[in-house]
Design an enzyme around this catalytic site. Structure first.
Site, PDB file in Angstrom:
ATOM      1  N   THR A 220     -60.246  13.864 -36.254  1.00 52.62           N
ATOM      2  CA  THR A 220     -59.777  15.251 -36.227  1.00 52.62           C
ATOM      3  C   THR A 220     -60.102  15.913 -34.891  1.00 52.62           C
ATOM      4  O   THR A 220     -59.306  16.697 -34.366  1.00 52.62           O
ATOM      5  CB  THR A 220     -60.393  16.048 -37.381  1.00 52.62           C
ATOM      6  OG1 THR A 220     -60.014  15.437 -38.621  1.00 52.62           O
ATOM      7  CG2 THR A 220     -59.911  17.492 -37.379  1.00 52.62           C
TER       8      THR A 220
ATOM      9  N   LYS B  94     -51.174  16.174 -41.166  1.00 49.18           N
ATOM     10  CA  LYS B  94     -52.144  15.341 -41.876  1.00 49.18           C
ATOM     11  C   LYS B  94     -51.699  15.284 -43.334  1.00 49.18           C
ATOM     12  O   LYS B  94     -52.114  16.105 -44.152  1.00 49.18           O
ATOM     13  CB  LYS B  94     -53.556  15.905 -41.749  1.00 49.18           C
ATOM     14  CG  LYS B  94     -54.626  14.968 -42.324  1.00 49.18           C
ATOM     15  CD  LYS B  94     -56.034  15.492 -42.088  1.00 49.18           C
ATOM     16  CE  LYS B  94     -57.071  14.609 -42.783  1.00 49.18           C
ATOM     17  NZ  LYS B  94     -57.353  13.395 -41.991  1.00 49.18           N
TER      18      LYS B  94
ATOM     19  N   ASP C 289     -59.610  19.862 -42.120  1.00 38.44           N
ATOM     20  CA  ASP C 289     -59.051  19.120 -40.989  1.00 38.44           C
ATOM     21  C   ASP C 289     -57.666  19.644 -40.618  1.00 38.44           C
ATOM     22  O   ASP C 289     -57.344  19.824 -39.437  1.00 38.44           O
ATOM     23  CB  ASP C 289     -58.962  17.634 -41.326  1.00 38.44           C
ATOM     24  CG  ASP C 289     -60.324  16.981 -41.449  1.00 38.44           C
ATOM     25  OD1 ASP C 289     -61.334  17.643 -41.147  1.00 38.44           O
ATOM     26  OD2 ASP C 289     -60.382  15.804 -41.854  1.00 38.44           O
TER      27      ASP C 289
ATOM     28  N   GLU D  96     -52.321  12.625 -38.207  1.00 35.52           N
ATOM     29  CA  GLU D  96     -53.657  12.065 -38.433  1.00 35.52           C
ATOM     30  C   GLU D  96     -53.724  11.389 -39.790  1.00 35.52           C
ATOM     31  O   GLU D  96     -53.303  11.949 -40.805  1.00 35.52           O
ATOM     32  CB  GLU D  96     -54.729  13.152 -38.355  1.00 35.52           C
ATOM     33  CG  GLU D  96     -56.142  12.581 -38.493  1.00 35.52           C
ATOM     34  CD  GLU D  96     -57.209  13.657 -38.530  1.00 35.52           C
ATOM     35  OE1 GLU D  96     -58.196  13.471 -39.266  1.00 35.52           O
ATOM     36  OE2 GLU D  96     -57.052  14.669 -37.833  1.00 35.52           O
ATOM     37  N   GLY D  97     -54.265  10.187 -39.802  1.00 36.85           N
ATOM     38  CA  GLY D  97     -54.443   9.455 -41.044  1.00 36.85           C
ATOM     39  C   GLY D  97     -55.708   9.863 -41.767  1.00 36.85           C
ATOM     40  O   GLY D  97     -56.386  10.828 -41.409  1.00 36.85           O
TER      41      GLY D  97
ATOM     42  N   GLY E 292     -59.293   8.196 -42.914  1.00 30.04           N
ATOM     43  CA  GLY E 292     -60.148   7.024 -42.790  1.00 30.04           C
ATOM     44  C   GLY E 292     -59.521   5.977 -41.891  1.00 30.04           C
ATOM     45  O   GLY E 292     -58.870   6.290 -40.896  1.00 30.04           O
TER      46      GLY E 292
ATOM     47  N   ARG F  74     -68.922   8.902 -29.409  1.00 30.70           N
ATOM     48  CA  ARG F  74     -70.286   8.824 -29.959  1.00 30.70           C
ATOM     49  C   ARG F  74     -70.547  10.042 -30.822  1.00 30.70           C
ATOM     50  O   ARG F  74     -70.390  11.179 -30.391  1.00 30.70           O
ATOM     51  CB  ARG F  74     -71.311   8.748 -28.824  1.00 30.70           C
ATOM     52  CG  ARG F  74     -72.753   8.914 -29.296  1.00 30.70           C
ATOM     53  CD  ARG F  74     -73.742   8.480 -28.246  1.00 30.70           C
ATOM     54  NE  ARG F  74     -73.896   7.035 -28.245  1.00 30.70           N
ATOM     55  CZ  ARG F  74     -74.591   6.359 -29.158  1.00 30.70           C
ATOM     56  NH1 ARG F  74     -75.185   6.992 -30.136  1.00 30.70           N
ATOM     57  NH2 ARG F  74     -74.698   5.056 -29.088  1.00 30.70           N
TER      58      ARG F  74
END
Length: 225
Positions: free
Chosen positions: A20, A41, A55, A114-115, A117, A175
């Site tokens: 996201t 999404k 999201d 956006e998917g 997972g 990260r």
């Protein structure tokens, strides 16, 4: 001939890797360029309030969109589970045709999809995220953790995409936790050499939300035309 609008599918090697944040960064860059993008999404789980999927709303804000939530996220679930699993617990089956109809209304302009997972997260009884990527015929931005273990997870995801002949625009390393990881210095080089795909980042861990957004924007700017 007019150039095609910027369109990309953002997926990840796992949940919580920064999809996201990456999607919102791309949308904000497109909006800054005056391109009026939309963030799509179609499946979102873990919604504390079904009328306000976090999201989707973050992506809509980044895009500067005024479209209603239903247009941007037709399938929403409270349980923090894979969408297909959350739906099954409710005795429901998310309608694939509803997803495709929502996409049809967005597919002619700049859009970031956006998917949920990773690639093999179930969306319903028959489709996983990778099936949605293939159906929409979009290139992929694969978001992956930048530290130890990412070589295996990223390679498996890239091989799955290659087996379906789905193009990959880039891998973005991110990260999400503090601390040092000695593997980071080699990951980018190894992924580029072995898989012949551009690797962006790594986006460092930055607790301040504003500075972290700026870091995502800097890392993703090379993707834009």
């Amino acid at each position: 001939m007019a150039s095609r609008p910027f369109q990309i599918f953002v997926t990840g090697t796992d949940t919580g890797v920064g999809k996201t944040e990456a999607s919102s960064a791309l949308l904000s860059l497109l909006a800054d360029a005056g391109l009026k993008p939309q963030g799509f999404k179609p499946y979102e789980s873990g919604c504390a309030f079904l009328s306000a999927p976090a999201d989707t709303l973050a992506m809509r804000e980044a895009a500067g969109s005024t479209l209603p939530v239903d247009a941007l996220c037709p399938h929403r679930f409270k349980a923090p589970l894979a969408p297909g699993v959350a739906a099954r617990r409710l005795g429901r089956e998310p309608d694939w045709d509803v997803t495709l109809a929502a996409w049809e209304k967005l597919r002619h302009g700049p859009v970031v999809v956006e998917g949920a997972g990773g690639l093999f997260v179930p969306l319903d009884s028959w489709h996983d995220v990778i099936d949605l990527v293939a159906a929409l015929r979009l290139p992929v931005l694969l978001v992956a953790r930048s530290g130890l273990g990412t070589l295996n997870h990223t390679a498996l995801s890239l091989e799955a995409l290659a087996s379906r002949r789905i193009p990959v625009r880039a891998v973005l390393l991110s990260r999400g936790t503090a601390g040092k990881d000695s593997s980071e210095a080699d990951n980018r080089q190894l992924l580029e050499e072995r898989h012949r795909v551009p690797v962006l980042g790594p986006v460092p861990y930055i607790p301040d939300a504003r500075r972290r957004r700026a870091a995502f924007r800097r890392a993703l700017k090379p993707l834009l035309p």
